[in-house]
Design an enzyme around this catalytic site. Sequence first.
Site, PDB file in Angstrom:
ATOM      1  CG  HIS A  46      -8.851 -20.622   0.839  1.00 31.21           C
ATOM      2  ND1 HIS A  46     -10.124 -20.414   1.308  1.00 31.21           N
ATOM      3  CD2 HIS A  46      -8.018 -20.000   1.718  1.00 31.21           C
ATOM      4  CE1 HIS A  46     -10.073 -19.707   2.428  1.00 31.21           C
ATOM      5  NE2 HIS A  46      -8.811 -19.444   2.695  1.00 31.21           N
ATOM      6  CB  CYS A  47      -6.971 -15.990  -2.213  1.00 26.90           C
ATOM      7  SG  CYS A  47      -5.739 -14.659  -2.166  1.00 26.90           S
ATOM      8  CB  VAL A  48      -3.885 -17.249   2.722  1.00 28.08           C
ATOM      9  CG1 VAL A  48      -4.045 -18.746   2.753  1.00 28.08           C
ATOM     10  CG2 VAL A  48      -2.641 -16.852   1.928  1.00 28.08           C
ATOM     11  CG  ASN A 103      -9.742 -15.073   5.946  1.00 27.27           C
ATOM     12  OD1 ASN A 103      -9.357 -16.244   5.929  1.00 27.27           O
ATOM     13  ND2 ASN A 103     -10.441 -14.577   6.949  1.00 27.27           N
ATOM     14  CG  ASN A 104     -14.141 -15.547   0.368  1.00 25.24           C
ATOM     15  OD1 ASN A 104     -14.554 -16.678   0.684  1.00 25.24           O
ATOM     16  ND2 ASN A 104     -14.921 -14.647  -0.197  1.00 25.24           N
TER      17      ASN A 104
END
Length: 342
Positions: free
Chosen positions: A180-182, A185-186
């Site tokens: 999950h890549c902050v 945001n996905n």
Amino acid sequence: MDFLTLFLIYLCFVLATIGLLCICSGRKESFLARSVNSASQVLSFVIPTQLQSVTQRVLHRLFHTRSCLFVVLHIALQAAVYGEYTWEVFVYCWELQFHLLLLLLPYLLLAGNVGCFILCSRADPGIITKSNHASLVKIYAYDGVLFQKGILCPTCNMEKPARSKHCSFCSMCVHRFDHHCVWVNNCIGAFNAKYFFLYLFTLTAMAATIAIITTAFLIRVVLLSNMMYGSYIDDQGQEHAVEILFLIQHLFLTFPRIVFMLGFVILLTLVLGAYCCFNLYLALTNRTSNEWYKSRRYGCSHHVTLQPYDRRVVYKNIYSKGVWMNLKEIFKPPTVLERKKN
């Protein structure tokens, strides 16, 4: 030690925690995460309870729920860098007759990066639902080590397909889950991995291009001023030939914002370049970040491990099909029909 000093120390620790957790996002129970938790326990003896509670709520909001904060931070950093590049570096380089195409290259990369960013953040990463579960479970075989058949997701109440993982941020299972890549945001999964790879590549190229142009500008300034052949007198009245350190100090005093931006984009280029190489390695070997991290528990890819029922097996990556096919899978995820042909 007064409260203000204590608060500043704690604030520095929180900022360091945020940086470490950004690096560790998508990798639970990592060494860095455990180190941060241990440090938090030590500081809990001297930090006021109310401040601890507020910090925990903020960190939980940032790193355990979907948040647009890092997207806003991402946009703000890009705006700051491109603002400085446009209003100073571009103007100075244009006056020094740099080639126009070279000066416009960062903007072209920015346009491509924004497109990849939007696609990566808006695209379906491969959400597993009851309607597509039956087809997704047939795409990848269970390797019996990292992915076991018959394991149910307690939240989604469905059997986990091979190479999938439940994302606690998005509260859903993702097909061929990477992390999950902050910053976008996905989740990064089977269906948006290609966009993330291009987003990361263009972001690295942007930082590297701005760093090269800015460095070339500063070198041109030094050469035109003939400063390399000059000398200076120190505080003791002694004359010295100009050295690299003196040049850097002089440039920083003359162009403080440009030199500061240059240091930032150079650091960004090194960090992003290393991460880009790591993602390329994963793509060429047909592995995800989640699989790479989980496989480290078993040592190298051919390490003998104990499995249930005392059955000894050899762990290896069964999903690799060769460099070309592995890279092709990133840009064209396999379907059930393709899986049956293989």
